[in-house]
Design an enzyme around this catalytic site. Structure first.
Site, mmCIF file in Angstrom:
data_model
loop_
_atom_site.group_PDB
_atom_site.id
_atom_site.type_symbol
_atom_site.label_atom_id
_atom_site.label_comp_id
_atom_site.label_asym_id
_atom_site.label_seq_id
_atom_site.Cartn_x
_atom_site.Cartn_y
_atom_site.Cartn_z
ATOM 1 N N THR A 1 0.805 -1.198 0.000
ATOM 2 C CA THR A 1 0.000 0.000 0.000
ATOM 3 C C THR A 1 0.851 1.267 0.000
ATOM 4 O OG1 THR A 1 -1.549 -1.310 1.250
ATOM 5 C CG2 THR A 1 -1.713 1.051 1.545
ATOM 6 N N ARG B 1 -12.919 -8.717 -1.603
ATOM 7 C CA ARG B 1 -12.277 -8.426 -0.312
ATOM 8 C C ARG B 1 -11.931 -6.926 -0.243
ATOM 9 N NH1 ARG B 1 -7.019 -6.219 1.334
ATOM 10 N NH2 ARG B 1 -6.500 -7.108 3.351
ATOM 11 N N GLY C 1 -9.849 -4.186 2.199
ATOM 12 C CA GLY C 1 -8.885 -4.110 3.302
ATOM 13 C C GLY C 1 -9.119 -2.903 4.190
ATOM 14 N N ASP C 2 -8.089 -2.543 4.926
ATOM 15 C CA ASP C 2 -8.205 -1.445 5.891
ATOM 16 C C ASP C 2 -8.170 -0.062 5.245
ATOM 17 O OD1 ASP C 2 -5.374 -2.407 5.435
ATOM 18 O OD2 ASP C 2 -4.975 -0.440 6.306
ATOM 19 N N THR D 1 -0.356 0.824 6.613
ATOM 20 C CA THR D 1 0.000 -0.176 5.610
ATOM 21 C C THR D 1 0.276 -1.487 6.332
ATOM 22 O OG1 THR D 1 1.738 -0.876 4.072
ATOM 23 C CG2 THR D 1 2.356 0.762 5.697
ATOM 24 N N GLY D 2 0.105 -2.590 5.616
ATOM 25 C CA GLY D 2 0.377 -3.893 6.229
ATOM 26 C C GLY D 2 -0.834 -4.795 6.115
ATOM 27 N N GLY E 1 -4.162 -5.914 6.338
ATOM 28 C CA GLY E 1 -5.421 -5.209 6.543
ATOM 29 C C GLY E 1 -6.305 -5.844 7.590
#
Ligand code: GLY
Length: 284
Positions: free
Chosen positions: A155, A183, A185-186, A205-206, A208
């Protein structure tokens, strides 16, 4: 309106070490930070700086956002993005395809103001009405993503503060490689991957699924609101995520005075920040 020292910080995603691509990603972060910095240095708005910096990273195929996004299980690109200002204006898009710069679409959602998050075909229809032309989805797929790079990379995001003390954050991603279609993510979830309020702003980032469970962006900004500086708030928020989820993630932060900070518990997270009167700093 208060006056502040302008500042900008960008990240290019938390992930595993990437050898020779590490330097290229650091350079990409440096270029994006400079693009955003030129906006705030000239007296422009933090939101414009964030949009410009994140769009620069989306156009760089080295990053997992826009062109170069990860492919889902079916070999397609589905992207998420969000932008938020310290005045609590927010716009986000989820699971969109065929949009070159999802961060620009998220900004349109923010400006439209009726909703915070639009997803899938509805977001594409909104884009058309907002004057953002679709691109053929295959133009966002790079040969490297077709070959499924082994290394993980992430991200992109940016937090900026302008001379009037306005603060903003933005995040954009292709999500996790091989994810199930649909899907989300965060990144586009306000408070999870992206957040801003009068105390400060955050882009994450990372992983989610881990970030969502601890509301990493809001948690980080709340720590600043309780008196922690951005570096300490980032460190404590990532430590909380590691303790509660075992996930890997990173966060970049700024408060409205123009102080910046970041932390991660992944192998690397390319970062570049620029504050008034100092040379740009890159790190991973
Ligand atoms: N942090 C990006 C994602 O999990 O989608």
């Amino acid at each position: 309106m208060v006056s502040s020292q302008p500042a900008i910080i960008v990240h290019g995603g938390a992930g595993r070490g990437s050898g020779e691509r590490r330097e290229a990603r650091l350079a990409g972060c440096g270029e994006a930070a400079l693009v955003g910095w030129q906006v705030v240095q000239a007296g422009g708005q933090a939101l414009d700086a964030v949009e410009a910096a994140v769009a620069t990273l989306e156009d760089d195929p080295l990053f997992n956002a826009g062109t170069g996004s990860s492919l889902n299980r079916d070999g397609e690109v589905e992207m998420d993005a969000a932008v938020m200002s310290g005045t609590l204006q927010a716009g986000a898009v989820a699971a969109v395809s065929g949009i070159r710069n999802p961060i620009r679409l998220a900004r349109k959602v923010l400006e439209d103001g009726r909703h915070v998050l639009l997803a899938g075909p509805g977001a594409r229809e909104f884009a058309r009405r907002a004057g953002i032309s679709p691109v053929p989805p295959e133009t966002l797929v790079t040969p490297a993503q077709r070959d499924r790079w082994e290394e993980s990379h992430g991200t992109v995001g940016c937090v900026a503060v302008d001379r009037n003390g306005r603060i903003a954050a933005g995040t954009s991603t292709g999500g996790t490689p091989g994810k199930l279609p649909g899907r989300v993510g965060d990144s586009p979830l306000i408070g999870c991957g992206t957040y801003a309020n009068p105390a400060g702003a955050a882009s994450c980032t990372g992983e989610g699924e881990a970030i969502i469970k601890v509301l990493l962006a809001k948690t980080s900004v709340d720590l600043m609101d309780s008196g922690a500086g951005p570096a300490e708030a980032a460190r404590r928020a990532v430590a909380l995520l590691a303790r509660q989820t075992s996930g890997q993630a990173g966060v970049i932060l700024a408060d409205r005075s123009g102080a910046v900070g970041y932390a991660h518990n992944a192998e690397e997270m390319p970062v570049c920040y620029i504050v008034e009167g100092e040379e740009p700093v890159t790190a991973s």
